[in-house]
Design a protein around this motif. Sequence first.
Motif, PDB file in Angstrom:
ATOM      1  N   ALA A  48      70.826  25.299 -32.752  1.00 19.72           N
ATOM      2  CA  ALA A  48      71.401  26.608 -33.083  1.00 19.72           C
ATOM      3  C   ALA A  48      72.613  26.453 -33.998  1.00 19.72           C
ATOM      4  O   ALA A  48      72.816  27.247 -34.921  1.00 19.72           O
ATOM      5  CB  ALA A  48      71.791  27.345 -31.802  1.00 19.72           C
ATOM      6  N   GLU A  51      71.638  25.984 -37.472  1.00 21.83           N
ATOM      7  CA  GLU A  51      71.085  27.213 -38.047  1.00 21.83           C
ATOM      8  C   GLU A  51      72.170  28.208 -38.442  1.00 21.83           C
ATOM      9  O   GLU A  51      72.064  28.876 -39.472  1.00 21.83           O
ATOM     10  CB  GLU A  51      70.138  27.861 -37.027  1.00 21.83           C
ATOM     11  CG  GLU A  51      69.506  29.172 -37.498  1.00 21.83           C
ATOM     12  CD  GLU A  51      68.609  29.790 -36.441  1.00 21.83           C
ATOM     13  OE1 GLU A  51      68.196  30.956 -36.630  1.00 21.83           O
ATOM     14  OE2 GLU A  51      68.322  29.117 -35.421  1.00 21.83           O
ATOM     15  N   TYR A  52      73.228  28.294 -37.636  1.00 20.46           N
ATOM     16  CA  TYR A  52      74.259  29.305 -37.860  1.00 20.46           C
ATOM     17  C   TYR A  52      75.461  28.780 -38.651  1.00 20.46           C
ATOM     18  O   TYR A  52      76.160  29.566 -39.288  1.00 20.46           O
ATOM     19  CB  TYR A  52      74.763  29.851 -36.520  1.00 20.46           C
ATOM     20  CG  TYR A  52      73.817  30.809 -35.841  1.00 20.46           C
ATOM     21  CD1 TYR A  52      73.930  32.186 -36.026  1.00 20.46           C
ATOM     22  CD2 TYR A  52      72.802  30.346 -35.020  1.00 20.46           C
ATOM     23  CE1 TYR A  52      73.063  33.070 -35.388  1.00 20.46           C
ATOM     24  CE2 TYR A  52      71.929  31.216 -34.383  1.00 20.46           C
ATOM     25  CZ  TYR A  52      72.068  32.580 -34.575  1.00 20.46           C
ATOM     26  OH  TYR A  52      71.201  33.451 -33.952  1.00 20.46           O
ATOM     27  N   LEU A  53      75.728  27.459 -38.593  1.00 22.75           N
ATOM     28  CA  LEU A  53      76.930  26.906 -39.202  1.00 22.75           C
ATOM     29  C   LEU A  53      76.560  25.806 -40.186  1.00 22.75           C
ATOM     30  O   LEU A  53      75.490  25.200 -40.075  1.00 22.75           O
ATOM     31  CB  LEU A  53      77.858  26.333 -38.121  1.00 22.75           C
ATOM     32  CG  LEU A  53      78.189  27.250 -36.935  1.00 22.75           C
ATOM     33  CD1 LEU A  53      78.997  26.493 -35.908  1.00 22.75           C
ATOM     34  CD2 LEU A  53      78.921  28.496 -37.387  1.00 22.75           C
ATOM     35  N   LYS A 135      72.527  32.459 -28.466  1.00 26.96           N
ATOM     36  CA  LYS A 135      72.334  33.076 -29.785  1.00 26.96           C
ATOM     37  C   LYS A 135      73.345  34.195 -30.022  1.00 26.96           C
ATOM     38  O   LYS A 135      73.874  34.346 -31.114  1.00 26.96           O
ATOM     39  CB  LYS A 135      70.912  33.595 -29.910  1.00 26.96           C
ATOM     40  CG  LYS A 135      69.858  32.499 -29.991  1.00 26.96           C
ATOM     41  CD  LYS A 135      68.461  33.076 -30.190  1.00 26.96           C
ATOM     42  CE  LYS A 135      67.425  31.969 -30.308  1.00 26.96           C
ATOM     43  NZ  LYS A 135      66.056  32.499 -30.512  1.00 26.96           N
ATOM     44  N   MET A 138      76.646  32.618 -30.787  1.00 32.84           N
ATOM     45  CA  MET A 138      76.649  32.080 -32.140  1.00 32.84           C
ATOM     46  C   MET A 138      76.825  33.193 -33.172  1.00 32.84           C
ATOM     47  O   MET A 138      77.540  33.039 -34.167  1.00 32.84           O
ATOM     48  CB  MET A 138      75.341  31.325 -32.403  1.00 32.84           C
ATOM     49  CG  MET A 138      75.262  29.961 -31.747  1.00 32.84           C
ATOM     50  SD  MET A 138      76.359  28.783 -32.554  1.00 32.84           S
ATOM     51  CE  MET A 138      75.910  27.277 -31.650  1.00 32.84           C
ATOM     52  N   THR A 139      76.174  34.324 -32.939  1.00 35.19           N
ATOM     53  CA  THR A 139      76.295  35.459 -33.851  1.00 35.19           C
ATOM     54  C   THR A 139      77.730  35.972 -33.878  1.00 35.19           C
ATOM     55  O   THR A 139      78.294  36.247 -34.946  1.00 35.19           O
ATOM     56  CB  THR A 139      75.335  36.577 -33.430  1.00 35.19           C
ATOM     57  OG1 THR A 139      73.990  36.083 -33.448  1.00 35.19           O
ATOM     58  CG2 THR A 139      75.444  37.763 -34.375  1.00 35.19           C
ATOM     59  N   GLY A 142      79.938  33.496 -35.694  1.00 35.09           N
ATOM     60  CA  GLY A 142      79.753  33.602 -37.137  1.00 35.09           C
ATOM     61  C   GLY A 142      80.467  34.812 -37.720  1.00 35.09           C
ATOM     62  O   GLY A 142      81.055  34.737 -38.804  1.00 35.09           O
ATOM     63  N   ARG A 146      83.426  34.809 -40.507  1.00 33.45           N
ATOM     64  CA  ARG A 146      83.312  35.540 -41.782  1.00 33.45           C
ATOM     65  C   ARG A 146      84.551  36.388 -42.035  1.00 33.45           C
ATOM     66  O   ARG A 146      84.989  36.536 -43.185  1.00 33.45           O
ATOM     67  CB  ARG A 146      82.058  36.411 -41.770  1.00 33.45           C
ATOM     68  CG  ARG A 146      80.769  35.634 -42.020  1.00 33.45           C
ATOM     69  CD  ARG A 146      79.601  36.549 -42.275  1.00 33.45           C
ATOM     70  NE  ARG A 146      79.251  37.318 -41.091  1.00 33.45           N
ATOM     71  CZ  ARG A 146      78.432  36.885 -40.139  1.00 33.45           C
ATOM     72  NH1 ARG A 146      77.896  35.681 -40.229  1.00 33.45           N
ATOM     73  NH2 ARG A 146      78.152  37.645 -39.092  1.00 33.45           N
TER      74      ARG A 146
END
Length: 290
Positions: A48, A51-53, A135, A138-139, A142, A146
């Motif tokens: 994960a 995928e995210y970082l 998940k 992680m969202t 992120g 941002r």
Amino acid sequence: MTGFARTSGAVGDFLWTWELKSVNGRSLDVRCRVPQGFEAMDGIVRQAAAEYLKRGNLSANLTVDDVASRGRLSVNRAALDQILALVGEMQGRVEARPPSLDGLLGLKGVLELETPPVDAETLARRQQAIEAGLKQAMTELGAMRRVEGKRLADVVGGHLDEVERLRVAAVDTAGAQPINIRRRLEEQLRDLMPDGIPVDPERLAQELALVAGRADVREEIDRLAAHVAAARDLIKKGGAVGRKMDFLCQEFNREANTLCSKAADLALTNLGIELKAAIEQLREQIQNIE
């Protein structure tokens, strides 16, 4: 880039919590802590994270609390009966006080913890909930990164403005280099040549052309302009641009160093030093960008 996220949930009496923390890093480094029995989550966390970082040091911590698994204490009757039989057998042979209740219960094997078994369906639902929570965390992580990225974009933009300002100033200063070079060369010739010996104008022009060519910094200034434009385009596009910005900072430094080595007067040298300082400030901020 830094960030924090926390998610939690429950499947019946089973409680779980994810805590994710990220700090700046040149590459992606993941550290995962999970309870016993959940070791398989380590690989899922790393997948994960990839995928995210793209870069940064990520710390992922999973805690669980299974209320049902706490179980209840029960007395092992067989073990207790054996101990009591031995106590009765030894009475009269050994002078000792009678055993106390807490002493008997504290003996190994007398008290046992009974935990109810968990069926496969319940285990699957727990696993699904934990992965969904990961998940979600992680969202959220992120999104927080941002927000920080937008703030950093303004800071980096300010440093790029300073680099551009110094570059433009270098253009004006470099324009005076040929005149200064000619004046300095003529002064040196007057000091070296005896009085009355004329200087060949053609030869002087050739020497001036050679010196001016070695001191020409127009290419470095033009490349600096191209690098500034490229950096601004990267920021505008967004995404994981940290590594590309790292490379551009190396190119910025290369041009600034060459400009300083070619500088034929103190004014351009000072501008080159200021330019290197501005580039270093830019590089420090780039380290915080994904």
